[in-house]
Design an enzyme around this catalytic site. Structure first.
Site, PDB file in Angstrom:
ATOM      1  N   LYS A   1       1.487  12.278  31.112  1.00  0.00           N
ATOM      2  CA  LYS A   1       1.527  10.943  30.486  1.00  0.00           C
ATOM      3  C   LYS A   1       2.932  10.650  29.984  1.00  0.00           C
ATOM      4  CE  LYS A   1      -2.621   9.724  31.243  1.00  0.00           C
ATOM      5  NZ  LYS A   1      -2.868   8.660  32.235  1.00  0.00           N
TER       6      LYS A   1
ATOM      7  N   TYR B   1      -1.513  18.051  31.211  1.00  0.00           N
ATOM      8  CA  TYR B   1      -2.076  16.692  31.242  1.00  0.00           C
ATOM      9  C   TYR B   1      -1.242  15.759  30.370  1.00  0.00           C
ATOM     10  CZ  TYR B   1      -4.580  12.842  29.181  1.00  0.00           C
ATOM     11  OH  TYR B   1      -4.875  11.604  28.674  1.00  0.00           O
TER      12      TYR B   1
ATOM     13  N   TYR C   1     -14.047   5.722  33.598  1.00  0.00           N
ATOM     14  CA  TYR C   1     -14.553   5.321  32.280  1.00  0.00           C
ATOM     15  C   TYR C   1     -13.844   4.057  31.743  1.00  0.00           C
ATOM     16  CZ  TYR C   1     -15.437   5.892  27.208  1.00  0.00           C
ATOM     17  OH  TYR C   1     -15.756   5.712  25.883  1.00  0.00           O
TER      18      TYR C   1
ATOM     19  N   SER D   1      -1.145   7.751  26.407  1.00  0.00           N
ATOM     20  CA  SER D   1      -1.979   8.426  25.404  1.00  0.00           C
ATOM     21  C   SER D   1      -1.159   8.770  24.168  1.00  0.00           C
ATOM     22  CB  SER D   1      -2.530   9.706  26.035  1.00  0.00           C
ATOM     23  OG  SER D   1      -3.047  10.563  25.049  1.00  0.00           O
TER      24      SER D   1
ATOM     25  N   ASP E   1      -7.104   7.965  48.200  1.00  0.00           N
ATOM     26  CA  ASP E   1      -6.326   8.730  47.237  1.00  0.00           C
ATOM     27  C   ASP E   1      -4.922   8.149  47.146  1.00  0.00           C
ATOM     28  OD1 ASP E   1      -4.946  10.713  45.820  1.00  0.00           O
ATOM     29  OD2 ASP E   1      -6.344  12.244  46.568  1.00  0.00           O
TER      30      ASP E   1
ATOM     31  N   ARG F   1      -8.939  12.072  13.868  1.00  0.00           N
ATOM     32  CA  ARG F   1      -8.534  11.268  15.028  1.00  0.00           C
ATOM     33  C   ARG F   1      -8.809   9.796  14.734  1.00  0.00           C
ATOM     34  NH1 ARG F   1      -6.977  15.520  15.981  1.00  0.00           N
ATOM     35  NH2 ARG F   1      -7.162  16.815  17.858  1.00  0.00           N
TER      36      ARG F   1
ATOM     37  N   GLY G   1      -4.402  24.409  20.634  1.00  0.00           N
ATOM     38  CA  GLY G   1      -3.736  23.198  21.134  1.00  0.00           C
ATOM     39  C   GLY G   1      -4.146  21.931  20.410  1.00  0.00           C
TER      40      GLY G   1
HETATM   41  C1  UD1 Z   1      -7.524  15.048  23.923  1.00  0.00           C
HETATM   42  C2  UD1 Z   1      -6.070  14.793  24.205  1.00  0.00           C
HETATM   43  C3  UD1 Z   1      -5.840  13.345  24.561  1.00  0.00           C
HETATM   44  C4  UD1 Z   1      -6.684  12.984  25.727  1.00  0.00           C
HETATM   45  C5  UD1 Z   1      -8.128  13.247  25.388  1.00  0.00           C
HETATM   46  C6  UD1 Z   1      -8.989  12.932  26.593  1.00  0.00           C
HETATM   47  C7  UD1 Z   1      -4.384  16.082  23.098  1.00  0.00           C
HETATM   48  C8  UD1 Z   1      -3.688  16.346  21.821  1.00  0.00           C
HETATM   49  N1  UD1 Z   1      -5.299  15.136  23.055  1.00  0.00           N
HETATM   50  O1  UD1 Z   1      -7.841  14.368  22.737  1.00  0.00           O
HETATM   51  O2  UD1 Z   1      -4.515  13.125  24.897  1.00  0.00           O
HETATM   52  O3  UD1 Z   1      -6.491  11.649  26.055  1.00  0.00           O
HETATM   53  O4  UD1 Z   1      -8.294  14.616  25.014  1.00  0.00           O
HETATM   54  O5  UD1 Z   1      -9.394  14.034  27.287  1.00  0.00           O
HETATM   55  O6  UD1 Z   1      -4.123  16.683  24.098  1.00  0.00           O
HETATM   56  N2  UD1 Z   1     -14.064  18.589  18.809  1.00  0.00           N
HETATM   57  C9  UD1 Z   1     -15.005  19.461  18.251  1.00  0.00           C
HETATM   58  N3  UD1 Z   1     -15.987  19.953  19.066  1.00  0.00           N
HETATM   59  C10 UD1 Z   1     -16.085  19.625  20.388  1.00  0.00           C
HETATM   60  C11 UD1 Z   1     -15.134  18.731  20.954  1.00  0.00           C
HETATM   61  C12 UD1 Z   1     -14.139  18.247  20.134  1.00  0.00           C
HETATM   62  O7  UD1 Z   1     -14.939  19.780  17.075  1.00  0.00           O
HETATM   63  O8  UD1 Z   1     -16.994  20.129  21.058  1.00  0.00           O
HETATM   64  C13 UD1 Z   1     -13.025  18.028  17.952  1.00  0.00           C
HETATM   65  C14 UD1 Z   1     -11.618  18.397  18.382  1.00  0.00           C
HETATM   66  O9  UD1 Z   1     -11.201  19.580  17.764  1.00  0.00           O
HETATM   67  C15 UD1 Z   1     -10.842  17.179  17.886  1.00  0.00           C
HETATM   68  C16 UD1 Z   1     -11.825  16.029  17.982  1.00  0.00           C
HETATM   69  O10 UD1 Z   1     -13.115  16.638  18.057  1.00  0.00           O
HETATM   70  O11 UD1 Z   1     -10.489  17.347  16.552  1.00  0.00           O
HETATM   71  C17 UD1 Z   1     -11.611  15.159  19.202  1.00  0.00           C
HETATM   72  O12 UD1 Z   1     -11.517  15.990  20.341  1.00  0.00           O
HETATM   73  P1  UD1 Z   1     -11.479  15.388  21.825  1.00  0.00           P
HETATM   74  O13 UD1 Z   1     -12.551  14.390  21.996  1.00  0.00           O
HETATM   75  O14 UD1 Z   1     -11.430  16.542  22.765  1.00  0.00           O
HETATM   76  O15 UD1 Z   1     -10.116  14.563  21.869  1.00  0.00           O
HETATM   77  P2  UD1 Z   1      -8.612  14.990  21.538  1.00  0.00           P
HETATM   78  O16 UD1 Z   1      -8.445  16.461  21.524  1.00  0.00           O
HETATM   79  O17 UD1 Z   1      -8.212  14.233  20.335  1.00  0.00           O
END
Ligand code: UD1
Length: 345
Positions: free
Chosen positions: A156, A152, A13, A127, A60, A234, A300
């Site tokens: 990092k 993960y 990506y 990250s 790899d 975020r 988490g």
């Molecule tokens: C996470 C990781 C980050 C990583 C990224 C890529 C942590 C703290 N963060 O980011 O390091 O680079 O993934 O994989 O480990 N959400 C919903 N519904 C959904 C999906 C997400 O409400 O179906 C919300 C989540 O609760 C969050 C926000 O959307 O508040 C962003 O989530 P996401 O895109 O998964 O990213 P991070 O959790 O911030």
């Protein structure tokens, strides 16, 4: 002569978007990817956008013999931008050894190769996960790093430490770690973008797949956080803006403008956006009403985090240019493009 940059995870990506920006800026690019989470055709698509299809080497990076074989036959490489890694937070909790082995052995092999073959510069894909839940917001680079909530995230944090210790012990190697906040969106051509495998974990691919009808509804993970609307906050930045920061970082190293052998920069917009605001942005940008439901918190998850990007603004002369709505629009164009063609890519 063109400067030669190796982009590991180059068909992924962020790697693919960075390859486009590098080529458009006049660099020669070689992609390395094991195609674990991407497709070789991405190299052609990079070519369709930029006019030059980069060389793609499929192997790899955990295979040290292949790594050494590559660097002994490809001479004159100026820098490595290292993206290749496993990145699914949830999966990493169930498969910690796979994550530690893949993400760290590949890094060790690359650093060994840099020393062995005289490659002076690395830009590392890190990250904001290294900050955990920061006490002060926006978060600056000198905020303390915290034990990561997932293997993960820990790869990092450990990756950064391995690089820092290596460059401090060897004056011939210099590195920059870039701490991304939440990259979203796709190239405006809609030829490259994020390709999540299976059910996406990340918010924006989940939004676009729901809008396309692949999912019944989006689950909003919690509305009882200590934030203005109760949903998590975020810092979402457009992947093309993020890609451009890598070109600047590489250039800074090549032109010897770095202030120390190891530098760290936050890459974000500086603006916190809640999940509910992100949904509104998608709806505004695309005119599509999204079906969503508030559910319980995801274990988490960090409550709120956004960047103080002023160091990158000042030192790299970089800032984000695209709006959240722009990023949502391009994510949607990309989703439509994949689905219309009924392809895996
Ligand atoms: C996470 C990781 C980050 C990583 C990224 C890529 C942590 C703290 N963060 O980011 O390091 O680079 O993934 O994989 O480990 N959400 C919903 N519904 C959904 C999906 C997400 O409400 O179906 C919300 C989540 O609760 C969050 C926000 O959307 O508040 C962003 O989530 P996401 O895109 O998964 O990213 P991070 O959790 O911030």
């Amino acid at each position: 002569m063109k400067k030669k940059i190796v982009v590991t995870g180059g068909t992924g990506y962020i790697g693919s978007h960075t390859a486009v920006e590098l080529i458009e800026d006049g660099y020669e690019v070689i992609l390395i990817d094991n195609l674990y989470n991407s497709e070789a055709e991405v190299a052609d698509r990079i070519g369709m956008i930029s006019g030059i299809t980069p060389q793609l080497e499929v192997f790899d990076l955990c295979d040290q013999e292949r790594v050494n074989n590559f660097f002994s036959t490809n001479k004159g490489i100026d820098a490595i931008i290292h993206f290749a890694a496993y990145k699914a937070v949830g999966e990493s909790v169930n498969k910690p050894l796979e994550y530690y082995r893949n993400n760290l052995v590949s890094l060790l092999n690359l650093l060994d190769a840099m020393k062995l073959y005289g490659i002076p510069y690395m830009v590392f894909s890190s990250s904001c996960t290294v900050y955990g839940q920061p006490e002060k917001l926006p978060v600056t680079e000198d905020a303390p790093t915290r034990p990561a909530v997932s293997p993960y995230g820990n790869t990092k944090k450990i990756g950064e430490e391995i690089i820092r210790d290596t460059v401090l012990s060897d004056n011939n190697i210099k590195a920059i770690s870039l701490r991304y906040f939440n990259p979203i969106g796709a190239h405006p051509s809609a030829l490259i973008g994020e390709l999540p495998q299976g059910v996406p974990e990340n918010l924006v691919p989940f939004i676009t797949q729901t809008a396309w009808g692949l999912m019944d509804e989006l689950k909003v993970f919690g509305n009882d956080y200590d934030t203005p609307d109760g949903s998590c906050i975020r810092d979402y930045l457009h992947v093309v803006d993020l890609a451009k920061a890598h070109v600047i970082a590489v250039q800074r190293l090549i032109e010897n403008r770095n202030k120390s052998n190891y530098e760290v920069f936050n890459l974000g917009t500086g603006k916190g956006v809640s999940v509910l605001e992100a949904i509104k942005s998608f709806e505004r940008a695309t005119g599509i009403k999204l079906k969503y439901r508030i559910t319980r918190r995801r274990p988490g998850d960090i409550e709120k985090i956004w960047a103080d990007p002023s160091l990158a603004n000042r030192e790299l002369g970089w800032k984000t240019l695209s709006s959240l709505d722009d990023a949502m629009r391009t994510a949607w164009e990309w989703e439509k493009n994949i689905r219309k063609k009924n392809r895996t890519l």
